[in-house]
Enzyme design. Structure first.
Site, mmCIF file in Angstrom:
data_model
loop_
_atom_site.group_PDB
_atom_site.id
_atom_site.type_symbol
_atom_site.label_atom_id
_atom_site.label_comp_id
_atom_site.label_asym_id
_atom_site.label_seq_id
_atom_site.Cartn_x
_atom_site.Cartn_y
_atom_site.Cartn_z
ATOM 1 N N CYS A 298 -2.438 -5.162 21.892
ATOM 2 C CA CYS A 298 -2.786 -5.683 20.560
ATOM 3 C C CYS A 298 -1.536 -6.342 19.980
ATOM 4 C CB CYS A 298 -3.256 -4.540 19.659
ATOM 5 S SG CYS A 298 -3.475 -5.045 17.945
ATOM 6 N N LYS B 27 8.537 0.463 -25.704
ATOM 7 C CA LYS B 27 7.684 1.223 -24.786
ATOM 8 C C LYS B 27 8.108 0.978 -23.342
ATOM 9 C CE LYS B 27 4.113 2.939 -25.930
ATOM 10 N NZ LYS B 27 2.948 2.967 -26.775
ATOM 11 N N CYS C 227 -7.133 -7.559 17.594
ATOM 12 C CA CYS C 227 -7.334 -7.763 19.042
ATOM 13 C C CYS C 227 -8.750 -7.444 19.503
ATOM 14 C CB CYS C 227 -6.339 -6.927 19.831
ATOM 15 S SG CYS C 227 -6.721 -5.173 19.819
ATOM 16 N N LYS D 150 11.040 8.759 -27.219
ATOM 17 C CA LYS D 150 9.755 8.750 -27.928
ATOM 18 C C LYS D 150 8.840 9.770 -27.274
ATOM 19 C CE LYS D 150 6.135 5.811 -29.733
ATOM 20 N NZ LYS D 150 5.025 6.613 -29.248
#
Ligand code: 9MJ
Length: 674
Positions: free
Chosen positions: A435, A317, A414, A118
């Protein structure tokens, strides 16, 4: 948060009207077709729910656009139909069932269909009289279009005279004028360099080109045409099928898309859809779906049409790649290298066939660029496999309370200060392995498949152990005990033993894997490989200066800087030494430069499925014999090792005359290299 239905209907009518004018009259849409369709369907649904609120000026009551002034109207004596859409396989199966019921063939043979891409262009009707092009018109509202003959004559692939068709009194050919993607890209490059207007997409570029009053402008535009239908005919007998029609068109010199295919039954239509959708991005024209047509023209005319769409054709579609939704919140994630990524939390919405509730906002600059606030309606994009992105905020539709997005100055995990290095868009937590988010990331990376490959050591386990304070750095993995693991929730003695075995096995590794596992910024598998080949052992690498690093092939100043920064941090050195003390070891590196490696100077590519080795294992072996292993085939490839299922790489190697061997041959040769 959402307004009441009556208010939303008014809002949608106004919004869709504006988008429609931008699209049809100004050739400058501000939203994609997918977004338009989504809002259109929302309006349809609301109007069905509250018919008392629907209005006669709603776009759902209108069938097409108006002709613009400056072009003469052309009336279509055979209406130019548009197509009904199917958005799922179920809707397609329903279409097939209805067609078979009408044709009386529910239990009988499957319907033969024509499958056609299409095209996303402009539908036109081109009229030939006694073989000569005399008129071309747009579809308009299906009854009346605009005369664009002067422009259509400039499209080079449209014949001005049909091949040997003088005897056909009248033939109205229907099809799509479009702009191929490559031509579109060139046109926009030119427009940009000369400061002219850039087109939003190939469809709008094609529409804008056909709407020129001066055909000499159209003639410079890279337009193309494929035909797929027929209107008025006189003095000719048409073929019996859509397939026959297209073959006949070809014989008349009219362009027909090579991708069209006749198939039997609706299942084959679904297969065609799946195959073409995979190739969609490599086609040189934009398509937004597949059109299926009942192949027999007699059956087409028996089925007829309802209002403006035929009962013998349907457009399946592709899922829209964009959708509108609301930004509920923004959270900040901390990655392995401390990079802080803002993540949009969204009201769930289906995009590209997948429900999306999170999307990346990349970094602070992106938030600034989008001018986005919490509570905004946003457009979410997801093309193919890419991570969903927030494309933009619909700032004009703002209403109610909005909250601005503040980028944190302290790490949300942290609390360490967040820093932004000069010239970098990324902000990072400065906490490094202190951390817990960075610690988790570093350990997940460390045990991952391409790194230490500790089988069964998943993210959840890392999370648990880090949160318990049991894993402080990657080295901690090697001091875990069976009893400790077995005591974890949902972990039996057997699973704990499997993990301990996997941890033990991972100690026998390779130097490049170890380097990659350290998680040094910018050091991926390839760089780790180059570093290990160059330095040969860990002590030489640890002592390397920036200049020594810059001497490694393909290592530039940025990568060298990150490696130096890593090695200059005492916490990192401690991790490295702990790992070595835990008993990690690897075979000595056969350096391609210093020793006469059997494959030194050769470039290999591995593809397809191998029986005895994974592709990675084969690549690692090849590297250990001094070969360079590349990801794609080129003129410089020495050998392609191809297993079953090899595709484009094999074809390319054959085309380039590159030597191709199978796994059996590889194993035979390997014994000579040792
Ligand atoms: C497009 N757009 O490619 C039709 N179309 O047939 C194809 N459109 C169509 N067919 C009947 N391939 C009405 C529209």
């Amino acid at each position: 948060m959402s307004p009441d239905p009556a208010r939303r209907i008014v809002e949608l009518i106004e919004l869709l009207d504006r988008y429609s004018r931008e699209y049809y009259e100004q050739d400058a849409p501000s939203v994609s077709d997918g977004v338009y369709d989504q809002l259109f369907r929302e309006l349809q649904a609301l109007e069905a729910q509250s018919p008392e609120s629907s209005r006669s000026d709603s776009p759902t009551q209108r069938v097409g656009g108006k002709p613009v002034a400056g072009f003469l109207p052309v009336s279509h004596s055979v209406p130019m139909l548009s197509l009904d859409n199917a958005f799922s396989d179920e809707e397609l199966l329903d279409f097939d069932r209805r067609a078979r019921e009408r044709l009386g063939s529910v239990e009988m043979a499957p319907i033969e269909y024509m499958c056609e891409p299409k095209l996303d262009g402009i539908a036109v009707a081109i009229r030939y009289e006694r073989g000569v092009l005399v008129q071309a018109a747009t579809r308009g509202d299906g009854q009346t279009g605009e005369d664009i003959t002067h422009n259509v004559r400039t499209v080079k692939s449209i014949p001005l005279r049909l091949h040997s068709a003088e005897t056909i009194e009248t033939l109205e050919v229907r099809g799509e004028i479009f702009m191929p993607k490559r031509g579109f890209a060139r046109l926009n490059e030119l427009a940009e360099s000369s400061g002219e207007k850039i087109f939003a997409n190939p469809r709008n570029a094609a529409a804008g080109s056909l709407r020129q009053l001066d055909p000499s402008i159209t003639a410079k535009r890279p337009l193309a045409f494929y035909c797929y239908g027929v209107g008025v005919t006189e003095g000719v007998t048409l073929p019996e099928t859509q397939f026959g029609l297209l073959q006949w068109y070809k014989s008349l010199g009219l362009p027909v898309n090579v991708e069209v295919e006749a198939v039997s039954g609706i299942r084959a239509c679904i297969d065609y859809y799946e195959q073409l959708s995979r190739r969609r991005s490599s086609l040189d024209f934009d398509i937004d779906g597949i059109v299926y047509k009942v192949n027999s023209l007699a059956e087409q005319s028996y089925l007829g049409f309802v209002s403006r769409a035929p009962r013998w054709a349907i457009a399946r579609k592709f899922p829209a790649e964009e959708a509108v939704t609301r930004l509920i919140d923004v959270e900040f994630q901390v990655g392995r290298t401390g990079a802080i990524t803002p993540v949009a939390r969204l009201e769930p919405v289906s995009v590209g066939g997948v429900v999306v509730s999170n999307a990346t906002l990349h970094n602070e600059d992106e938030i600034e660029r989008l001018q986005i606030k919490i509570g905004d309606l946003v457009i979410v994009r997801r093309a193919g496999d890419v991570i969903p992105q927030v494309a933009r905020a619909l700032t004009q539709e703002r209403q109610g309370e909005l909250r601005s997005i503040n980028f944190p100055t302290q790490c949300p995990v942290c609390g360490s200060p967040v820093l932004r290095e000069e010239g970098e868009a990324v902000q990072r937590c400065s906490g490094a392995l202190s951390c817990s988010a960075q610690r988790k990331g570093a350990i997940i990376h460390f045990v991952s498949r391409k790194a230490m490959d500790v089988e069964g050591f998943g993210e959840k386990l890392v999370d648990q152990l880090v949160e318990m304070g049991r894993l402080k750095d990657p080295g901690g993995v090697y001091s875990l005990t069976h009893s400790e693991l077995a005591a974890l929730p949902r972990m039996g003695s057997k699973s704990a033993q499997n993990l301990i075995d996997a941890i033990e096995r991972s100690k026998q590794t390779t130097f490049p894997r170890f380097l990659y596992a350290l998680g040094i910024r910018e050091v991926g598998v390839t760089t780790a490989d180059r570093l290990s080949k160059h330095f040969g052992d860990i002590d030489t690498l640890l002592a390397a200066s920036t200049d020594d690093l810059l001497a490694v092939p393909d290592i530039g100043p940025i990568v060298a800087k990150h490696i130096r920064a890593f090695l200059a941090t005492s916490a990192n050195l401690k991790v490295v030494h702990n790992l070595l003390d835990a008993g990690l070891e690897w075979p000595e590196i056969v350096s391609s430069e210093t020793q006469n490696a059997p494959l030194a100077g050769q470039t290999w590519v591995v593809t397809g499925k191998l029986e005895h080795l994974s592709r990675e294992e084969a690549s690692e072996l090849l590297r250990s014999f001094g070969a360079n292993v590349a990801g794609s085939v080129s003129k410089t490839t020495s050998v392609l090792l191809a297993g079953p299922g090899a595709g484009s790489k094999l074809k390319k190697a054959q085309a380039l005359g590159v030597e191709v061997i199978d796994e059996e041959e590889f194993v035979a040769r390997k014994s000579n290299w040792i």
